[in-house]
Every structure is written in C-alpha cells, then in structure tokens.
Scaffold this motif. Structure first.
Motif, PDB file in Angstrom:
ATOM      1  N   ALA A  35      54.949  81.860  81.189  1.00 17.91           N
ATOM      2  CA  ALA A  35      53.637  81.222  81.094  1.00 17.91           C
ATOM      3  C   ALA A  35      52.609  82.167  80.478  1.00 17.91           C
ATOM      4  O   ALA A  35      51.767  81.744  79.670  1.00 17.91           O
ATOM      5  CB  ALA A  35      53.178  80.765  82.476  1.00 17.91           C
ATOM      6  N   LEU A  36      52.669  83.447  80.833  1.00 15.26           N
ATOM      7  CA  LEU A  36      51.755  84.423  80.245  1.00 15.26           C
ATOM      8  C   LEU A  36      51.997  84.559  78.747  1.00 15.26           C
ATOM      9  O   LEU A  36      51.051  84.605  77.949  1.00 15.26           O
ATOM     10  CB  LEU A  36      51.919  85.782  80.928  1.00 15.26           C
ATOM     11  N   PHE A  37      53.256  84.607  78.367  1.00 16.27           N
ATOM     12  CA  PHE A  37      53.603  84.723  76.947  1.00 16.27           C
ATOM     13  C   PHE A  37      53.136  83.488  76.185  1.00 16.27           C
ATOM     14  O   PHE A  37      52.583  83.592  75.086  1.00 16.27           O
ATOM     15  CB  PHE A  37      55.113  84.925  76.798  1.00 16.27           C
ATOM     16  N   SER A  70      42.566  89.335  71.857  1.00 13.50           N
ATOM     17  CA  SER A  70      41.397  88.573  72.303  1.00 13.50           C
ATOM     18  C   SER A  70      41.800  87.465  73.274  1.00 13.50           C
ATOM     19  O   SER A  70      40.952  86.903  73.959  1.00 13.50           O
ATOM     20  CB  SER A  70      40.664  87.972  71.106  1.00 13.50           C
ATOM     21  N   ARG A  71      43.069  87.158  73.352  1.00 13.49           N
ATOM     22  CA  ARG A  71      43.556  86.129  74.280  1.00 13.49           C
ATOM     23  C   ARG A  71      43.925  86.699  75.643  1.00 13.49           C
ATOM     24  O   ARG A  71      44.164  85.941  76.588  1.00 13.49           O
ATOM     25  CB  ARG A  71      44.768  85.422  73.674  1.00 13.49           C
ATOM     26  N   TYR A  72      43.971  88.000  75.786  1.00  8.65           N
ATOM     27  CA  TYR A  72      44.328  88.616  77.065  1.00  8.65           C
ATOM     28  C   TYR A  72      43.352  88.270  78.192  1.00  8.65           C
ATOM     29  O   TYR A  72      43.789  87.940  79.298  1.00  8.65           O
ATOM     30  CB  TYR A  72      44.443  90.131  76.939  1.00  8.65           C
ATOM     31  N   PRO A  73      42.017  88.351  77.970  1.00 10.82           N
ATOM     32  CA  PRO A  73      41.109  88.042  79.088  1.00 10.82           C
ATOM     33  C   PRO A  73      41.274  86.618  79.616  1.00 10.82           C
ATOM     34  O   PRO A  73      41.221  86.389  80.830  1.00 10.82           O
ATOM     35  CB  PRO A  73      39.717  88.240  78.484  1.00 10.82           C
ATOM     36  N   ARG A  74      41.503  85.659  78.719  1.00  9.19           N
ATOM     37  CA  ARG A  74      41.701  84.278  79.147  1.00  9.19           C
ATOM     38  C   ARG A  74      42.953  84.166  80.021  1.00  9.19           C
ATOM     39  O   ARG A  74      42.962  83.472  81.037  1.00  9.19           O
ATOM     40  CB  ARG A  74      41.832  83.383  77.916  1.00  9.19           C
ATOM     41  N   THR A  75      43.994  84.860  79.632  1.00 10.01           N
ATOM     42  CA  THR A  75      45.247  84.813  80.372  1.00 10.01           C
ATOM     43  C   THR A  75      45.087  85.455  81.742  1.00 10.01           C
ATOM     44  O   THR A  75      45.537  84.901  82.759  1.00 10.01           O
ATOM     45  CB  THR A  75      46.348  85.513  79.563  1.00 10.01           C
ATOM     46  N   VAL A  76      44.452  86.598  81.807  1.00 12.69           N
ATOM     47  CA  VAL A  76      44.244  87.289  83.088  1.00 12.69           C
ATOM     48  C   VAL A  76      43.351  86.450  83.992  1.00 12.69           C
ATOM     49  O   VAL A  76      43.609  86.338  85.204  1.00 12.69           O
ATOM     50  CB  VAL A  76      43.639  88.691  82.857  1.00 12.69           C
ATOM     51  N   GLY A  78      43.093  83.211  84.038  1.00 16.42           N
ATOM     52  CA  GLY A  78      43.901  82.101  84.532  1.00 16.42           C
ATOM     53  C   GLY A  78      44.800  82.514  85.682  1.00 16.42           C
ATOM     54  O   GLY A  78      44.943  81.788  86.673  1.00 16.42           O
ATOM     55  N   VAL A  79      45.406  83.697  85.575  1.00 15.90           N
ATOM     56  CA  VAL A  79      46.273  84.186  86.657  1.00 15.90           C
ATOM     57  C   VAL A  79      45.438  84.480  87.909  1.00 15.90           C
ATOM     58  O   VAL A  79      45.827  84.117  89.022  1.00 15.90           O
ATOM     59  CB  VAL A  79      47.049  85.445  86.213  1.00 15.90           C
ATOM     60  N   LEU A  80      44.279  85.096  87.739  1.00 16.48           N
ATOM     61  CA  LEU A  80      43.421  85.391  88.892  1.00 16.48           C
ATOM     62  C   LEU A  80      42.925  84.112  89.556  1.00 16.48           C
ATOM     63  O   LEU A  80      42.818  84.045  90.784  1.00 16.48           O
ATOM     64  CB  LEU A  80      42.242  86.259  88.468  1.00 16.48           C
ATOM     65  N   THR A  81      42.634  83.093  88.768  1.00 12.62           N
ATOM     66  CA  THR A  81      42.219  81.809  89.334  1.00 12.62           C
ATOM     67  C   THR A  81      43.335  81.207  90.166  1.00 12.62           C
ATOM     68  O   THR A  81      43.107  80.706  91.271  1.00 12.62           O
ATOM     69  CB  THR A  81      41.809  80.848  88.209  1.00 12.62           C
ATOM     70  N   GLY A  82      44.566  81.255  89.657  1.00 14.88           N
ATOM     71  CA  GLY A  82      45.701  80.743  90.417  1.00 14.88           C
ATOM     72  C   GLY A  82      45.921  81.503  91.713  1.00 14.88           C
ATOM     73  O   GLY A  82      46.207  80.906  92.758  1.00 14.88           O
ATOM     74  N   VAL A  83      45.774  82.814  91.660  1.00 12.81           N
ATOM     75  CA  VAL A  83      45.935  83.632  92.868  1.00 12.81           C
ATOM     76  C   VAL A  83      44.861  83.284  93.895  1.00 12.81           C
ATOM     77  O   VAL A  83      45.149  83.121  95.087  1.00 12.81           O
ATOM     78  CB  VAL A  83      45.899  85.138  92.519  1.00 12.81           C
TER      79      VAL A  83
END
Length: 101
Positions: A35-37, A70-76, A78-83
């Motif tokens: 999902a991260l990829f 530039s897509r890394y912050p969006r991905t991180v 999203g993961v923090l929101t799920g956590v």
C-alpha cells in the motif's frame, strides 16, 4: 414438533498459536508495504513502479526524485491517520467494554 433453539451463550473463542499470529503480522506488514509503494506511485501523474523503485534505491534523475519524494508526506500522513483511528477504536472498545464500539 418443536424447533431446536439456539444457545444464548457464544461458542468458544478461536485461539491461535504464536505461529498463526506471526504469520498474520507478516501478511499485514507485506500488505502495508504494498500500500505504501502504491501510494508513492500514484499522484496527478502516474509513476511506473520501476522508476519509483529506482528512486527508493538511490537512483533516478532529479525530476523523478523530486516527484516521488514529494509524495512521502502524504503517505506518512495516511499511515499515521490509520494508526490513530485504530488506537481510538481500541480505546473505545476498552472503555465501553463493547466489541462493536
């Protein structure tokens, strides 16, 4: 003739051993990595998986590196929101002692 009635008590809980739990954790971590990829690949312009892999491993040209990084912050985020949602749900279940909370 009477119909059999269902028992009000729930059946025994399914217990998994340490091997089953570790397998489940490994599968979930693999799905998270995929999902991260996929999150890093998608954007306003689709980036091929080979190009994303090249940037992650340290290659690629400057433009491609900038787009993928530039897509890394969006991905991180999203993961923090799920956590945070998972922790909030766990706390609600613990406080109310309701498995559906």
């Amino acid at each position: 003739m009477t119909a059999p009635t269902a028992s009000a008590r729930p059946g025994p809980a399914v217990r998994r051993g340490p091997a089953g739990l570790s397998l489940a954790v490994l599968v979930c971590l693999a799905l998270l990595a995929l999902a991260l990829f996929a999150s890093v690949m998608s954007g306003s312009k689709q980036t091929p998986a080979a190009d994303v892999w090249r940037v992650i491993t340290g290659g690629g040209d400057a433009y491609l590196r900038t787009v993928v990084e530039s897509r890394y912050p969006r991905t991180v985020l999203g993961v923090l929101t799920g956590v945070c949602l998972a922790v909030a749900g766990t706390l609600m279940q613990g406080v109310t002692r309701n498995p559906l909370a």
